[in-house]
Structures are given as structure tokens and as C-alpha cells.
Design an enzyme around this catalytic site. Sequence first.
Site, PDB file in Angstrom:
ATOM      1  N   LEU A  49     -35.086 -22.862  22.460  1.00  0.00           N
ATOM      2  CA  LEU A  49     -34.388 -21.637  21.947  1.00  0.00           C
ATOM      3  C   LEU A  49     -35.066 -21.251  20.474  1.00  0.00           C
ATOM      4  O   LEU A  49     -35.469 -20.113  20.380  1.00  0.00           O
ATOM      5  CB  LEU A  49     -32.980 -21.486  21.777  1.00  0.00           C
ATOM      6  CG  LEU A  49     -32.282 -20.400  21.250  1.00  0.00           C
ATOM      7  CD1 LEU A  49     -32.527 -19.253  22.103  1.00  0.00           C
ATOM      8  CD2 LEU A  49     -30.543 -20.718  21.239  1.00  0.00           C
ATOM      9  N   LEU A 213     -25.888  -6.969  22.084  1.00  0.00           N
ATOM     10  CA  LEU A 213     -25.561  -5.909  21.010  1.00  0.00           C
ATOM     11  C   LEU A 213     -26.681  -5.708  19.919  1.00  0.00           C
ATOM     12  O   LEU A 213     -26.326  -4.635  19.205  1.00  0.00           O
ATOM     13  CB  LEU A 213     -24.438  -6.467  20.171  1.00  0.00           C
ATOM     14  CG  LEU A 213     -22.810  -6.885  21.127  1.00  0.00           C
ATOM     15  CD1 LEU A 213     -22.024  -7.476  20.185  1.00  0.00           C
ATOM     16  CD2 LEU A 213     -22.605  -5.590  21.622  1.00  0.00           C
ATOM     17  N   GLY A 214     -27.674  -6.313  19.934  1.00  0.00           N
ATOM     18  CA  GLY A 214     -28.903  -6.026  18.951  1.00  0.00           C
ATOM     19  C   GLY A 214     -29.952  -5.173  19.687  1.00  0.00           C
ATOM     20  O   GLY A 214     -30.756  -4.881  19.062  1.00  0.00           O
ATOM     21  N   HIS A 273     -22.621 -10.051  27.958  1.00  0.00           N
ATOM     22  CA  HIS A 273     -23.285  -8.781  27.841  1.00  0.00           C
ATOM     23  C   HIS A 273     -22.931  -7.411  28.235  1.00  0.00           C
ATOM     24  O   HIS A 273     -22.883  -6.450  27.592  1.00  0.00           O
ATOM     25  CB  HIS A 273     -24.825  -9.157  28.469  1.00  0.00           C
ATOM     26  CG  HIS A 273     -25.392 -10.212  27.932  1.00  0.00           C
ATOM     27  ND1 HIS A 273     -25.176 -10.841  26.392  1.00  0.00           N
ATOM     28  CD2 HIS A 273     -26.286 -11.248  28.508  1.00  0.00           C
ATOM     29  CE1 HIS A 273     -25.834 -11.784  26.439  1.00  0.00           C
ATOM     30  NE2 HIS A 273     -26.677 -12.166  27.602  1.00  0.00           N
ATOM     31  N   ARG A 370     -36.759  -5.335  37.630  1.00  0.00           N
ATOM     32  CA  ARG A 370     -36.190  -5.981  36.356  1.00  0.00           C
ATOM     33  C   ARG A 370     -35.691  -4.683  35.615  1.00  0.00           C
ATOM     34  O   ARG A 370     -36.325  -3.857  35.314  1.00  0.00           O
ATOM     35  CB  ARG A 370     -37.095  -6.803  35.796  1.00  0.00           C
ATOM     36  CG  ARG A 370     -36.705  -6.961  34.386  1.00  0.00           C
ATOM     37  CD  ARG A 370     -37.835  -7.783  33.609  1.00  0.00           C
ATOM     38  NE  ARG A 370     -37.406  -7.965  32.097  1.00  0.00           N
ATOM     39  CZ  ARG A 370     -37.834  -7.138  31.051  1.00  0.00           C
ATOM     40  NH1 ARG A 370     -38.783  -6.019  31.397  1.00  0.00           N
ATOM     41  NH2 ARG A 370     -37.593  -7.274  29.775  1.00  0.00           N
ATOM     42  N   ARG A 400     -31.361   3.519  29.685  1.00  0.00           N
ATOM     43  CA  ARG A 400     -31.892   2.395  29.866  1.00  0.00           C
ATOM     44  C   ARG A 400     -32.432   1.641  29.047  1.00  0.00           C
ATOM     45  O   ARG A 400     -32.950   2.021  27.964  1.00  0.00           O
ATOM     46  CB  ARG A 400     -33.414   2.901  30.726  1.00  0.00           C
ATOM     47  CG  ARG A 400     -34.196   1.754  31.568  1.00  0.00           C
ATOM     48  CD  ARG A 400     -35.123   2.074  32.112  1.00  0.00           C
ATOM     49  NE  ARG A 400     -36.423   2.911  31.722  1.00  0.00           N
ATOM     50  CZ  ARG A 400     -36.667   4.046  31.927  1.00  0.00           C
ATOM     51  NH1 ARG A 400     -36.266   4.668  32.883  1.00  0.00           N
ATOM     52  NH2 ARG A 400     -37.849   4.349  31.134  1.00  0.00           N
ATOM     53  N   TYR A 408     -31.782   9.485  29.842  1.00  0.00           N
ATOM     54  CA  TYR A 408     -32.339  10.833  30.656  1.00  0.00           C
ATOM     55  C   TYR A 408     -30.967  11.442  31.146  1.00  0.00           C
ATOM     56  O   TYR A 408     -30.018  10.653  31.574  1.00  0.00           O
ATOM     57  CB  TYR A 408     -33.398  10.526  31.538  1.00  0.00           C
ATOM     58  CG  TYR A 408     -32.961   9.603  32.802  1.00  0.00           C
ATOM     59  CD1 TYR A 408     -32.613   9.867  33.965  1.00  0.00           C
ATOM     60  CD2 TYR A 408     -33.547   8.252  32.536  1.00  0.00           C
ATOM     61  CE1 TYR A 408     -32.633   8.844  34.948  1.00  0.00           C
ATOM     62  CE2 TYR A 408     -33.201   7.360  33.381  1.00  0.00           C
ATOM     63  CZ  TYR A 408     -32.860   7.833  34.865  1.00  0.00           C
ATOM     64  OH  TYR A 408     -32.715   6.745  35.497  1.00  0.00           O
ATOM     65  N   ARG A 495     -32.659  -6.101  47.147  1.00  0.00           N
ATOM     66  CA  ARG A 495     -31.499  -5.388  46.422  1.00  0.00           C
ATOM     67  C   ARG A 495     -30.123  -6.062  46.152  1.00  0.00           C
ATOM     68  O   ARG A 495     -28.993  -5.645  45.513  1.00  0.00           O
ATOM     69  CB  ARG A 495     -31.108  -3.846  46.862  1.00  0.00           C
ATOM     70  CG  ARG A 495     -32.449  -3.161  47.117  1.00  0.00           C
ATOM     71  CD  ARG A 495     -32.127  -1.730  47.499  1.00  0.00           C
ATOM     72  NE  ARG A 495     -31.003  -1.102  47.007  1.00  0.00           N
ATOM     73  CZ  ARG A 495     -29.697  -0.984  47.732  1.00  0.00           C
ATOM     74  NH1 ARG A 495     -29.843  -1.181  48.940  1.00  0.00           N
ATOM     75  NH2 ARG A 495     -28.750  -0.492  46.909  1.00  0.00           N
TER      76      ARG A 495
END
Length: 540
Positions: A49, A213-214, A273, A370, A400, A408, A495
Site C-alpha cells: 500500500l 470521497l477523494g 465506498h 470496469r 461517471r 451526462y 454482467r
Amino acid sequence: MSEAVLVPQGSILLESELSAPLSERECWHCSVEKKLCLSIVVLGASGDLASKKTYPALQFLFRNGFLPHNVSIIGYARSPLTDHQLRDKLRPRLSGGEEERDAFLKHCTYVQGDYVGSQGWQGLEGVLSGREGKYHGCPCGRLYYLALPPSVYPQVCSGLKTYCDALPKTEGSWLRVIVEKPFGRDLSSSEELAEVLGQLYPESQLYRIDHYLGKEMAQNLFVMRFANMFLSPVWNRNCISNVQITFKEDFGTQGRGGYFDTFGIIRDVIQNHLTQLLAFVAMEKPLSIHPDDIRDEKVKVLRCIQPVQEHHVVLGQYTAADGQPGYTDDPTVPSGSKTPTFAAVTLFVDNDRWSGVPFVLKAGKALNDRKAEIRVQLRPTPHFVFGGNPERMRNELVVRLQPDEAIYLKMIVKRPGLETGDCAISELDLDYGKRYPGVVIPDAYPRLILDAIRGDQQHFVRRDELRAAWAIFTPLLHAVDEGRLPVHPYPYGSRGPPEADELLARAGFVQNLDYKWPHKAAAAASSPGGAGGNGNGARL
């Protein structure tokens, strides 16, 4: 010079009110002192990390001039490394040419030490106090970044508190601790960890990082919602039919199945998330942009969500297909594991604004593309006078988050030609790559680390916020752990399980089947998870 006081016309302020001290939130501001002596300690500096995320994020801030000139980045871990060996380990992960890398790396040093006992921590404190002593009279900042598993947080924070808390008394000095998720496995373990950390450091010094959140578009969602008048009248249950928040990965566990199997997709992605994104979508406008004003509104929304009902959940696990291995084919995954790699969960916010509106949170690995996005679908237009079926022509607002950030809005417009009232679905499209060419949108980690240095906690998770989120999912997680819910197989690269479509249908989601993305081929090539990657921009 005294502060100006604005008095509404016709009102009277008493003399005592004019001299009353402002509240902490009214006085709040965040900044970085120019003369700050900043020490950033990366705990777990020899781990993945740190090398993949923490140090590259710090280099981005350094290259772009966001770190004070007097900064030192001190790695701490148990591995026997020298400063030179640490720099060699980090160099391939950094960007830019050799000179740029070297300019950053000369600020990086290393201290070897254990996480228990006193010797290592005393050595670290000696390095910190030694460099701070050279800048007598300057404010000093210590930022401890725990790039470590949460299981060692208590002993690490205890060592830091006991041996590395001798911060200079200079005005403007501060100490802050960044901790990574996961914050526990359920409500009780999260509270236990929070209690231990809370006894060592107050909430004002704890920065629980959730990198979603960033993200640029998560932060833009907050601005877009509350800065635009045209959105306010429709942002409620009267106009919005359903909301989808989707996270998809087109790869599997890739040898990290041992770690993933202990958590599963709900703990790994949905509880943190996606739930944070839900709070941004559903929250009320805060009184100000003070971090606690924002987090207060997020907590209010999360507390309005009842625990997930089992009939509002679909779980899945990917199987081998097209030459790709299944989840249980990963040698690090226990044989016969039923850990879900896909989940779709329907939540309901029980308040005046959102009562009855389904929020579907979906996440999965080894899917067909993705992407991460928020899709807000409106109700059909009433008294539709243009012919056709308005049910199949829904307005949608899509944000997005990745890849290729964009916003959009799907709208009904007249199709070009002589026919009267011949309607079609089109879009108002803000593609960040086209609208802001040359602008580098940073990864979430540089933004969040900079926020911590500035003392801005608005994009970090507060303890009561964490408690409310765990309360929503803990009963479901216990049911999953006990094997009470079916886990449906789905092929690698698909899917997801078909049962998820049934869940979406029950939530009222309607595909815009007539919608055609005009640049489907180009969009599919550059952004397989984007607006046109699947032709209708609607399906998971």
C-alpha cells in the site's frame, strides 16, 4: 482592525452579542503554515500500500508544490532496510524523470522498528524531535499515515501515543493520524476498534480515509447538487424513480483471494465506498462547508436507512469462463468458499424527501467492464402528448466516477426531420477529458493527504457516520457469514447473475431501449464502462 458585523435591516444587536465570541465552526478555516516543519511518518513503509499509493501520492503533492519546503517523509516498518534500499524500492513506482524522482526521494528516509516494545518507537521519536529541534520557534506538524492492516492499529497507535507524542509547544503545531479501511468487520468490531483509538487520540486528530470521497466526481457531485437551481425542484421522491450506484471491475482477485475472502464484496466496497456516495446523493444541504456541517447531514441520511432486508439482496460468485479462472480456482481462496464477489442491495431512505425511492447499490468483480457511476432515473413524463411509450424514454442524470470522468443528462428531444413530434433520447454531455484538456485530475490519495495536512476532515469518515453505516449492513453480513443467503454463480466476464436484473426491475428501473450512443465504437474503445460502452448506457 475589528471584524465587520452585518446586521439585517430592522434588527437590533445587543452590545453583548457584538462582543460574543464566534463558534468554532464560524472561525474554522484550513491552510498550511508556510514555515511549517512537516514530518510525514509512513507506518508500514515496506508494504504494498505504501509503495503503490502513499509514496506516489506524496510525490504528486511534492512535484506540484503542495508540500512545505521543510518536509521530511520518514518510513517506519519492521523490514531491515536502509534509506538507500527504501529509495530503490520506491523509485519504479514514482513518475517523472530521474531528476524529479531524486528530488523527492532525498526527502525520504527510513527507521526500522517493531510495532511492540519501546526501542523502535524511541528511535523514531529521536529522529522527529531531532529535526524539529533545528527549527526552534516554527510550528511543527506530524502526520502519521498507517499503511497497515487494521488489526495492528491498537498497538501501533499505542506506541505512537506513548513514545512519539512529544510535539513542540509552538503555536500552530499539530499531530494527526490517517487510518485506512476496513474499520472492523461489523458494528461491534468497528465500535471496539473506534473505542480503542478514541482513548488514544481525539476525533479531531483521527482521519479515517475512504479514497472514494477523494475522487474528483464524488466532490463534484456535492457542488453540482447544491450550486444549481434547476436540480433542486426535481431532487425528491416526486420526480425520481430510483437511484443506482454501481462499481464494476473486469478482473478477479488476481492472487489476493486470501485477503478478499475474509471480507467479501459488501465489506470491501458497498458498506463504505458506495454508502458514502449514497449519502452525498441523498443528504440535505449543509449549513456551510465546515467539515462537521457536511458530515452532520450525511449522518442524518444514514440514520434514516433501515437495516437491509434479505429479500432486497442478490449475491453472486464468479466462475471460470473463456480461459479465465473462477474465484475458488485462486489458490489463496479456501476450497468451497461461499464468499460473494458480487452483490446488489436495495436500500430505502425513510424521510420526507426520499420515502419509497429505491437506492440500488451494486458491486462486483470479474464483470464485463470496469466503471463506477451514479445513475439517477426520473419518473416518466406525465401526460406525454408526443406519442410512443414515455415509460421507455426516461430522463437520467449519470455521474461517471471512473474511468474517463463525466456527467451526462439524458433528455427527450425532437428527432431531426419533417415528422412532427418524433422524439428520441439524446444527451447533454460533460466529458472532463474534452472540456478540460490538459488538466490532470489527481488520484484520490493526493487530495486526501493534502486535506489531512490542511486539517480539513470533510472527506474523512467520522465515528458516528461509521457507526450508522455499519448498522445498516451488520444483520445482512451476519446472514451472509452464516450461509443463510444463496450465492448465485456467474461466468467470468459476464454482467453478473441474472437475478440482479430482477432486483433492478423490482426497484422500478427501466432501460431506455431506444437510446443509441452516437459514438458507440469510439466510446467503447476508450471507455468500456462509459455512457456508450454497451449501446444503451443503462445496464449494469
